[in-house]
Design a protein around this motif. Structure first.
Motif, mmCIF file in Angstrom:
data_model
loop_
_atom_site.group_PDB
_atom_site.id
_atom_site.type_symbol
_atom_site.label_atom_id
_atom_site.label_comp_id
_atom_site.label_asym_id
_atom_site.label_seq_id
_atom_site.Cartn_x
_atom_site.Cartn_y
_atom_site.Cartn_z
ATOM 1 N N ALA A 92 15.707 12.351 -3.672
ATOM 2 C CA ALA A 92 16.794 11.406 -3.401
ATOM 3 C C ALA A 92 16.234 10.137 -2.760
ATOM 4 C CB ALA A 92 17.817 12.046 -2.477
ATOM 5 N N MET A 93 16.885 9.023 -3.036
ATOM 6 C CA MET A 93 16.492 7.749 -2.437
ATOM 7 C C MET A 93 16.954 7.720 -0.982
ATOM 8 S SD MET A 93 17.462 3.810 -3.512
ATOM 9 C CE MET A 93 17.305 4.143 -5.247
ATOM 10 N N HIS A 94 16.060 7.350 -0.083
ATOM 11 C CA HIS A 94 16.444 7.243 1.314
ATOM 12 C C HIS A 94 16.844 5.795 1.623
ATOM 13 C CE1 HIS A 94 12.448 5.584 2.134
ATOM 14 N NE2 HIS A 94 11.963 6.596 1.458
ATOM 15 N N GLU A 95 17.416 5.604 2.782
ATOM 16 C CA GLU A 95 17.983 4.300 3.145
ATOM 17 C C GLU A 95 16.943 3.181 3.188
ATOM 18 O OE1 GLU A 95 20.810 1.711 3.337
ATOM 19 O OE2 GLU A 95 21.203 3.838 3.103
ATOM 20 N N LEU A 96 15.733 3.462 3.648
ATOM 21 C CA LEU A 96 14.698 2.426 3.694
ATOM 22 C C LEU A 96 14.339 1.955 2.286
ATOM 23 C CD1 LEU A 96 12.716 0.644 5.217
ATOM 24 C CD2 LEU A 96 11.105 2.574 5.236
ATOM 25 N N GLU A 97 14.231 2.875 1.357
ATOM 26 C CA GLU A 97 13.947 2.486 -0.029
ATOM 27 C C GLU A 97 15.073 1.622 -0.580
ATOM 28 O OE1 GLU A 97 12.994 4.395 -4.447
ATOM 29 O OE2 GLU A 97 13.372 5.748 -2.758
ATOM 30 N N ARG A 98 16.298 2.036 -0.335
ATOM 31 C CA ARG A 98 17.463 1.268 -0.808
ATOM 32 C C ARG A 98 17.448 -0.149 -0.217
ATOM 33 N NH1 ARG A 98 21.090 3.948 -3.027
ATOM 34 N NH2 ARG A 98 20.842 5.807 -1.751
ATOM 35 N N ALA A 99 17.135 -0.268 1.065
ATOM 36 C CA ALA A 99 17.095 -1.575 1.725
ATOM 37 C C ALA A 99 15.957 -2.436 1.177
ATOM 38 C CB ALA A 99 16.951 -1.403 3.233
ATOM 39 N N THR A 100 14.803 -1.838 0.922
ATOM 40 C CA THR A 100 13.665 -2.590 0.392
ATOM 41 C C THR A 100 13.949 -3.081 -1.025
ATOM 42 O OG1 THR A 100 12.176 -1.312 1.797
ATOM 43 C CG2 THR A 100 11.174 -2.512 -0.022
ATOM 44 N N LEU A 101 14.678 -2.308 -1.801
ATOM 45 C CA LEU A 101 15.033 -2.734 -3.158
ATOM 46 C C LEU A 101 15.881 -4.008 -3.160
ATOM 47 C CD1 LEU A 101 15.706 0.607 -5.040
ATOM 48 C CD2 LEU A 101 14.096 -1.187 -5.723
ATOM 49 N N GLY A 106 0.783 -1.227 0.000
ATOM 50 C CA GLY A 106 0.000 0.000 0.000
ATOM 51 C C GLY A 106 0.814 1.276 0.000
ATOM 52 N N GLY A 107 2.088 1.160 -0.273
ATOM 53 C CA GLY A 107 2.923 2.357 -0.364
ATOM 54 C C GLY A 107 3.748 2.660 0.870
ATOM 55 N N PHE A 108 3.942 1.674 1.724
ATOM 56 C CA PHE A 108 4.697 1.890 2.961
ATOM 57 C C PHE A 108 6.171 1.492 2.850
ATOM 58 C CE2 PHE A 108 0.325 1.782 4.447
ATOM 59 C CZ PHE A 108 0.294 2.957 5.191
ATOM 60 N N CYS A 109 6.648 1.264 1.639
ATOM 61 C CA CYS A 109 8.067 0.944 1.412
ATOM 62 C C CYS A 109 8.476 -0.317 2.162
ATOM 63 C CB CYS A 109 8.958 2.131 1.806
ATOM 64 S SG CYS A 109 10.627 2.060 1.106
ATOM 65 N N ALA A 110 7.596 -1.323 2.112
ATOM 66 C CA ALA A 110 7.844 -2.542 2.880
ATOM 67 C C ALA A 110 7.939 -3.803 2.039
ATOM 68 C CB ALA A 110 6.739 -2.718 3.919
ATOM 69 N N CYS A 111 7.595 -3.729 0.740
ATOM 70 C CA CYS A 111 7.532 -4.989 -0.004
ATOM 71 C C CYS A 111 8.336 -5.003 -1.306
ATOM 72 C CB CYS A 111 6.076 -5.360 -0.298
ATOM 73 S SG CYS A 111 5.255 -4.270 -1.473
ATOM 74 N N GLY A 112 8.509 -3.883 -1.941
ATOM 75 C CA GLY A 112 9.261 -3.830 -3.200
ATOM 76 C C GLY A 112 8.459 -4.207 -4.427
ATOM 77 N N THR A 113 7.132 -4.355 -4.310
ATOM 78 C CA THR A 113 6.331 -4.781 -5.466
ATOM 79 C C THR A 113 5.836 -3.611 -6.314
ATOM 80 O OG1 THR A 113 4.274 -4.862 -4.193
ATOM 81 C CG2 THR A 113 5.581 -6.911 -4.337
ATOM 82 N N CYS A 114 6.462 -2.465 -6.132
ATOM 83 C CA CYS A 114 6.186 -1.318 -7.008
ATOM 84 C C CYS A 114 7.482 -0.876 -7.679
ATOM 85 C CB CYS A 114 5.552 -0.175 -6.218
ATOM 86 S SG CYS A 114 6.645 0.537 -4.979
ATOM 87 N N HIS A 115 8.415 -1.803 -7.756
ATOM 88 C CA HIS A 115 9.720 -1.560 -8.368
ATOM 89 C C HIS A 115 9.542 -1.054 -9.799
ATOM 90 C CE1 HIS A 115 13.439 -3.596 -10.316
ATOM 91 N NE2 HIS A 115 13.770 -2.391 -9.895
#
Length: 106
Positions: A63-72, A41-50
């Motif tokens: 800029a990409m933040h650390e949580l986004e980088r980790a989820t990727l 749902g957009g909480f940067c928890a699954c990576g299925t909107c890559h």
């Protein structure tokens, strides 16, 4: 409204008008663009909107933040163009951007 073009892995384009303030993921799911799941749902928890953003368009994005980088790390076929579309808000600066989608999200 900014116009966003999503390109499926097979090359099929989908151009949608998106209101400002929602994410690229929300714009895609609201318009039933195939290839973006957005399971969390957009909480940067699954990576299925890559998605992939061309280098020439990257400067238009926050800029990409650390949580986004980790989820990727859990996304499929990540490369230097990879972003999570849930973390990119639609703004007038994104008008005309082209968002490429991976072959699959899982």
């Amino acid at each position: 409204m900014p116009m966003i073009t999503y390109v499926e892995h097979n090359g099929t384009p989908h151009t949608v008008a998106s209101p400002d303030g929602i994410s690229l993921m929300e714009a895609a799911t609201l318009n039933k663009v195939p290839g973006i799941e957005g399971d969390c749902g957009g909480f940067c928890a699954c990576g299925t909107c890559h998605c992939y953003i061309a280098a020439e368009d990257a400067a238009r994005l926050p800029a990409m933040h650390e949580l986004e980088r980790a989820t990727l790390d859990f996304a499929y076929d990540v490369d230097s163009r990879s972003r999570l579309s849930c973390q990119i808000p639609v703004t007038p600066a994104l008008d005309g951007i082209i968002v490429h989608l991976p072959a699959r999200q899982y």
